[in-house]
Design a protein around this motif. Structure first.
Motif, mmCIF file in Angstrom:
data_model
loop_
_atom_site.group_PDB
_atom_site.id
_atom_site.type_symbol
_atom_site.label_atom_id
_atom_site.label_comp_id
_atom_site.label_asym_id
_atom_site.label_seq_id
_atom_site.Cartn_x
_atom_site.Cartn_y
_atom_site.Cartn_z
ATOM 1 N N GLY A 90 0.787 -1.104 -0.110
ATOM 2 C CA GLY A 90 0.128 0.091 0.096
ATOM 3 C C GLY A 90 0.675 1.163 0.005
ATOM 4 N N ASP A 91 0.231 2.319 0.639
ATOM 5 C CA ASP A 91 1.008 3.373 0.800
ATOM 6 C C ASP A 91 1.985 3.556 1.997
ATOM 7 N N VAL A 92 3.080 4.299 1.799
ATOM 8 C CA VAL A 92 3.963 4.708 2.905
ATOM 9 C C VAL A 92 3.212 4.989 4.131
ATOM 10 N N PRO A 93 3.482 4.231 5.229
ATOM 11 C CA PRO A 93 2.833 4.603 6.350
ATOM 12 C C PRO A 93 2.894 5.766 7.106
ATOM 13 N N ALA A 94 1.816 6.222 7.825
ATOM 14 C CA ALA A 94 1.627 7.337 8.616
ATOM 15 C C ALA A 94 2.321 7.183 9.843
ATOM 16 N N ALA A 95 2.648 8.037 10.617
ATOM 17 C CA ALA A 95 3.067 7.610 11.888
ATOM 18 C C ALA A 95 2.019 7.749 12.842
ATOM 19 N N THR A 96 1.986 6.976 14.122
ATOM 20 C CA THR A 96 1.014 6.980 14.980
ATOM 21 C C THR A 96 1.778 7.187 16.366
ATOM 22 N N GLU A 97 1.107 7.290 17.381
ATOM 23 C CA GLU A 97 1.684 7.429 18.688
ATOM 24 C C GLU A 97 2.417 8.716 18.735
ATOM 25 N N GLY A 98 1.679 9.777 18.202
ATOM 26 C CA GLY A 98 2.306 11.113 18.393
ATOM 27 C C GLY A 98 3.645 11.109 17.562
ATOM 28 N N GLY A 99 3.469 10.464 16.581
ATOM 29 C CA GLY A 99 4.770 10.540 15.321
ATOM 30 C C GLY A 99 6.007 9.542 15.747
ATOM 31 N N THR A 100 5.787 8.866 16.666
ATOM 32 C CA THR A 100 6.730 7.907 17.138
ATOM 33 C C THR A 100 6.815 6.314 16.813
ATOM 34 N N LYS A 101 5.804 6.078 16.193
ATOM 35 C CA LYS A 101 5.732 4.716 15.629
ATOM 36 C C LYS A 101 5.287 4.538 14.271
ATOM 37 N N TYR A 102 6.089 3.826 13.459
ATOM 38 C CA TYR A 102 5.739 3.560 12.081
ATOM 39 C C TYR A 102 5.629 1.862 12.034
ATOM 40 N N PHE A 170 13.250 10.375 9.498
ATOM 41 C CA PHE A 170 13.067 8.944 9.724
ATOM 42 C C PHE A 170 12.708 8.488 8.332
ATOM 43 N N LEU A 171 11.625 8.857 7.497
ATOM 44 C CA LEU A 171 11.071 8.300 6.240
ATOM 45 C C LEU A 171 12.148 8.446 5.201
ATOM 46 N N PRO A 172 12.779 9.689 4.943
ATOM 47 C CA PRO A 172 13.763 9.677 3.915
ATOM 48 C C PRO A 172 14.769 8.949 4.277
ATOM 49 N N SER A 173 15.334 8.692 5.565
ATOM 50 C CA SER A 173 16.189 7.921 5.893
ATOM 51 C C SER A 173 16.135 6.331 5.534
ATOM 52 N N VAL A 174 14.625 6.088 5.763
ATOM 53 C CA VAL A 174 14.317 4.497 5.259
ATOM 54 C C VAL A 174 14.302 4.366 3.747
ATOM 55 N N ALA A 175 14.103 5.631 3.017
ATOM 56 C CA ALA A 175 14.068 5.494 1.576
ATOM 57 C C ALA A 175 15.402 5.532 0.776
ATOM 58 N N MET A 176 16.388 5.390 1.666
ATOM 59 C CA MET A 176 17.779 5.928 0.940
ATOM 60 C C MET A 176 18.253 4.383 0.171
ATOM 61 N N PRO A 177 18.574 4.994 -1.077
ATOM 62 C CA PRO A 177 18.764 3.529 -1.937
ATOM 63 C C PRO A 177 19.916 2.608 -1.534
ATOM 64 N N TYR A 178 20.814 2.747 -0.636
ATOM 65 C CA TYR A 178 21.454 1.978 -0.198
ATOM 66 C C TYR A 178 21.210 1.098 0.820
ATOM 67 N N ASN A 179 19.977 1.043 1.208
ATOM 68 C CA ASN A 179 19.376 0.294 2.307
ATOM 69 C C ASN A 179 18.716 -1.261 1.655
ATOM 70 N N PHE A 180 19.961 -1.975 0.813
ATOM 71 C CA PHE A 180 19.292 -3.242 0.422
ATOM 72 C C PHE A 180 18.966 -3.924 1.671
ATOM 73 N N VAL A 181 17.838 -4.753 1.000
ATOM 74 C CA VAL A 181 17.271 -5.721 2.080
ATOM 75 C C VAL A 181 17.813 -7.148 1.854
ATOM 76 N N TYR A 182 18.587 -7.417 3.102
ATOM 77 C CA TYR A 182 19.199 -8.753 2.804
ATOM 78 C C TYR A 182 18.399 -9.864 3.620
ATOM 79 N N ALA A 183 18.620 -11.130 3.052
ATOM 80 C CA ALA A 183 18.059 -12.293 3.937
ATOM 81 C C ALA A 183 18.691 -12.616 5.112
ATOM 82 N N LYS A 184 17.941 -12.574 6.129
ATOM 83 C CA LYS A 184 18.449 -12.958 7.537
ATOM 84 C C LYS A 184 19.141 -14.032 7.371
ATOM 85 N N LYS A 185 18.781 -15.257 7.137
ATOM 86 C CA LYS A 185 19.509 -16.588 6.791
ATOM 87 C C LYS A 185 20.898 -16.236 6.294
ATOM 88 N N ASP A 186 21.024 -15.436 5.409
ATOM 89 C CA ASP A 186 22.288 -15.163 4.953
ATOM 90 C C ASP A 186 23.455 -14.562 6.124
#
Length: 546
Positions: A90-102, A170-186
C-alpha cells in the motif's frame, strides 16, 4: 501534526522538477519487453554491500539486484517528497503514537533470488544491521537512525519502528537507495561481511557476473514482485573511468546511457552529433559546493574576513556564466532548492552575499576587510584536482575575490591527499568542500554545517547551532522545522559565516532516445532499480542498424 514527507497519494506537485529536451515522447507509450540496457559507469566498485558504500560506482551496477523497503517514486523522482512502497504494501505508512511509531506491512509475494521467501524478519535483520551494527561492523548510515529506539517484527509480515521522538528525518532515511534488504538466513549463516563479495537480492534483475575493470551483467528476474516488470531482458554496466570514453560509447552506439551526468559542453557535443537520436534530461542536483574557512588559522578566525569572502561572490552572475561550462547552476542556501524547507528568494536576499546589488555587497566586503586590518589580504584556496566542478568553480572564486582586492591563488591536490588535508592535517586556510546526498533529507543533510560534525572541517564551536539542531531533530511540525532552519541558516551563512555556499550542482543526463521509462532524479544515486526502463527496439534499430 503536519507530515512533511508526503506519499504518492498526496503529492500533487513535483518539486525541483526536471527538464527534458529532445524528441517529443509519444503520449502514453506502451512499454516493450526485451533487449538489454547498456550503461557506462565512471567509477570502480569497492564492494557490493550497500550498507557500507557511498559511491555511485556501486549503486549503478548493483542496485538493480536488490529491493528496498520504500523508495523515491520512480515515476516522479524529481520530487524530493514523493515516496512509495517497494517491499511494503500500500502507501507509505503514516506515523502513530504522536509521530513515534511506524508500522510497515510487508508484501507476501517476494522471493530472494535463491528462492527463499522474503519476510518481515529479513527487513528487521537488515535495519538492525544498519541502525544497530555489532562492534567492528561498519554502517555508513547508522547516524541517520539515531532516533530509532527499537525495530520489531511481531509477525512474519509486519515490521514496527519505534522512535525516541517524532522527526522529519525518519522516512527519507528509510528510503535511501543503499538500504538493500538482505536475507536474515544469509546474515546468520555467513556473517555481516558476506554481502561485500556476494549478491542475493530480490530486485528486478538477477546477478550473472562481475568482471572487474570490464562489466557487471544482470538478467531479468521473472519472479519480481512488481507485476509486469521489469521490461528489459537484462543490463550490462560497462566500466569506463574516462569521461571521453563514456561519451564516445554513447555517441558511437556502444552504450545507451550514463547515469551520473555530463558537463554542458559534452551535452552540446552529443546533441550536435546525434540530433533527435539523443534525449537530454536535466535537474537540480542534491550536491552543493561549499567554501570552508579554517577558523583556527588566521585571519579566518575573524568573522569579518569570512563574511567578506562570501560578500565578494556574485552568485547570480556566476550561475549564468558557470552553468554554460560546469555542472553547477542554482543559487540556494543550506537546503536543497525547491524543497518545502528551503529558503525563498526573498529569504535568501537577507543573507550576506545573496543581495541583488553586487556592487553594494562588494563595497561592504572591502569595508569589512579594512576594518579587520586585511584590506590587502592574500589567501590560498585549497581545492580538489577534479575539473568538474571543483577546479572550474575554484578558478571562478579566485576571480571573484580579486574584485574586492583579495590576492588569491589555488592549491590543487588529487582526491586522496585533498581529503587527508581536510580530515587529518587540517593545514589549509580556506578550502572548497561539498555536501552531496542521495535522498533529499534536509534535516539530516544540514548537519554538514554543524560544529563538531565528522564531515565539518571548519574547526569551530557554536553552542547556539547545536541547541537549534537538537530542537530541529525533536520537532515534528513542518512549520516549526522551517522556522528553526531559517535561524540555523542565517547563523551559518551570515552571522558566523562559518561556511558558505557557492552554487548547487546541476545534473545533465543525455541518453539515446530509444531508452524509455527512466526519469531523472535530483541525485545520481536515485531511481536506479531499472525496473521501469525499456527499449524502443524499432527506434534502436533505426539508429544503430542491425
Amino acid at each position: 501534526m503536519k507530515n512533511l514527507w508526503r506519499t504518492a497519494a498526496t503529492t500533487a506537485l513535483a518539486l525541483g522538477a526536471a527538464a527534458i529536451f529532445g524528441p517529443s515522447p509519444a503520449i502514453a507509450e506502451t512499454p516493450q519487453y526485451g533487449d538489454e540496457l547498456r550503461l557506462v559507469v565512471g567509477s570502480k566498485i569497492p564492494s557490493y554491500d550497500g550498507h557500507i558504500e557511498s559511491t555511485f560506482g556501486m549503486i549503478h551496477p548493483i542496485r538493480p539486484f536488490y529491493s528496498v523497503l520504500m523508495r523515491v517514486n520512480p515515476e516522479n523522482p524529481s520530487s524530493p517528497v514523493d515516496f512509495v512502497c517497494d517491499l511494503c504494501e500500500g502507501d507509505v505508512p503514516a506515523a502513530t503514537e504522536g509521530g513515534t511509531k511506524y508500522t510497515f506491512k510487508i508484501r507476501k509475494d517476494v522471493k530472494f533470488h535463491d528462492g527463499t521467501p522474503l519476510t518481515a524478519h529479513d527487513v528487521k535483520a537488515t535495519f538492525d544491521k544498519i541502525a544497530f551494527p555489532p562492534e567492528g561492523i561498519a554502517s555508513n548510515r547508522q547516524a541517520y537512525f539515531k532516533s530509532v529506539e527499537s525495530i520489531t517484527a511481531p509477525d512474519d509480515y509486519t515490521v514496527v519502528f519505534k522512535l525516541k521522538n517524532p522527526t522529519g528525518t525518519f522516512l527519507p532515511s528509510v528510503a535511501m537507495p543503499y538500504n538493500f534488504v538482505y536475507a536474515k538466513k544469509d546474515l546468520d549463516a555467513h556473517g555481516y561481511t558476506w554481502h561485500q563479495k556476494n549478491i542475493n537480492g530480490s530486485g528486478a534483475f538477477r546477478f550473472v557476473e562481475h568482471v572487474p575493470g570490464s562489466h557487471v551483467k544482470g538478467v531479468k528476474n521473472d519472479t519480481y514482485h512488481h507485476k509486469g516488470m521489469p521490461y528489459l531482458d537484462g543490463f550490462t554496466a560497462i566500466s569506463a573511468p574516462k569521461m571521453s570514453v563514456r561519451l564516445q560509447a554513447i555517441r558511437g552506439g556502444q552504450a545507451d546511457i550514463e547515469f551520473r551526468g555530463f558537463p554542458p559542453k559534452a551535452r552540446d557535443d552529443l546533441v550536435k552529433a546525434l540530433g533527435d537520436d539523443i534525449t537530454v534530461q536535466e535537474s537540480d542536483w542534491n550536491c552543493v559546493l561549499i567554501v570552508t574557512p579554517n577558523h583556527k588559522v588566521k585571519p579566518m578566525d575573524d568573522v569579518r574576513v569570512r563574511k567578506a569572502l562570501s560578500l565578494a561572490i556574485d552568485r547570480q552572475g556566476g550561475s549564468k556564466y558557470l552553468s554554460r561550462i560546469a555542472i553547477v547552476k542554482t543559487v540556494g542556501g543550506v537546503v536543497f532548492p525547491g524543497h518545502p524547507l528551503a529558503a525563498t528568494e526573498a529569504e535568501l536576499s537577507q543573507l550576506a552575499g545573496y543581495g541583488n546589488d553586487i556592487e553594494a555587497n562588494r563595497a561592504e566586503a572591502k569595508r569589512l576587510l579594512k576594518e579587520a586590518g586585511h584590506e590587502n589580504l592574500k589567501v590560498t584556496l585549497h581545492n580538489r584536482g577534479v575539473d568538474q566542478p571543483y577546479k572550474v568553480v575554484g578558478t571562478w572564486l579566485i576571480d571573484q575575490w580579486k574584485k574586492v582586492g583579495i590576492k588569491a591563488d589555488q592549491w590543487v591536490q588529487p582526491t586522496t591527499p585533498f581529503y587527508a588535508t581536510l580530515r587529518k592535517k587540517k593545514d589549509f586556510t580556506v578550502s572548497l568542500d561539498f555536501n552531496c546526498q542521495s535522498i533529499v533529507n534536509p534535516i539530516a543533510d544540514i548537519s554538514k554545517f554543524l560544529p563538531g560534525a565528522g564531515n565539518n572541517y571548519a574547526e569551530f564551536q557554536d553552542e547556539q547551532l547545536l541547541k537549534w539542531y537538537d530542537e530541529l531533530l525533536a520537532e515534528g511540525d513542518e512549520g516549526k522545522q522551517r522556522e528553526i532552519i531559517r535561524k540555523y541558516e542565517k547563523r551559518v551563512l551570515d552571522e558566523l559565516s562559518s561556511q558558505f555556499i557557492t552554487l548547487w550542482w546541476y545534473k545533465i543526463n543525455p541518453h539515446r532516445s530509444y531508452v524509455k521509462g527512466w526519469k531523472i532524479a535530483p541525485s545520481h544515486y536515485l531511481n536506479q532499480a531499472l525496473d521501469n526502463v525499456w527499449i524502443d527496439q524499432a527506434e534502436k534499430k533505426k539508429q544503430l542498424g542491425g
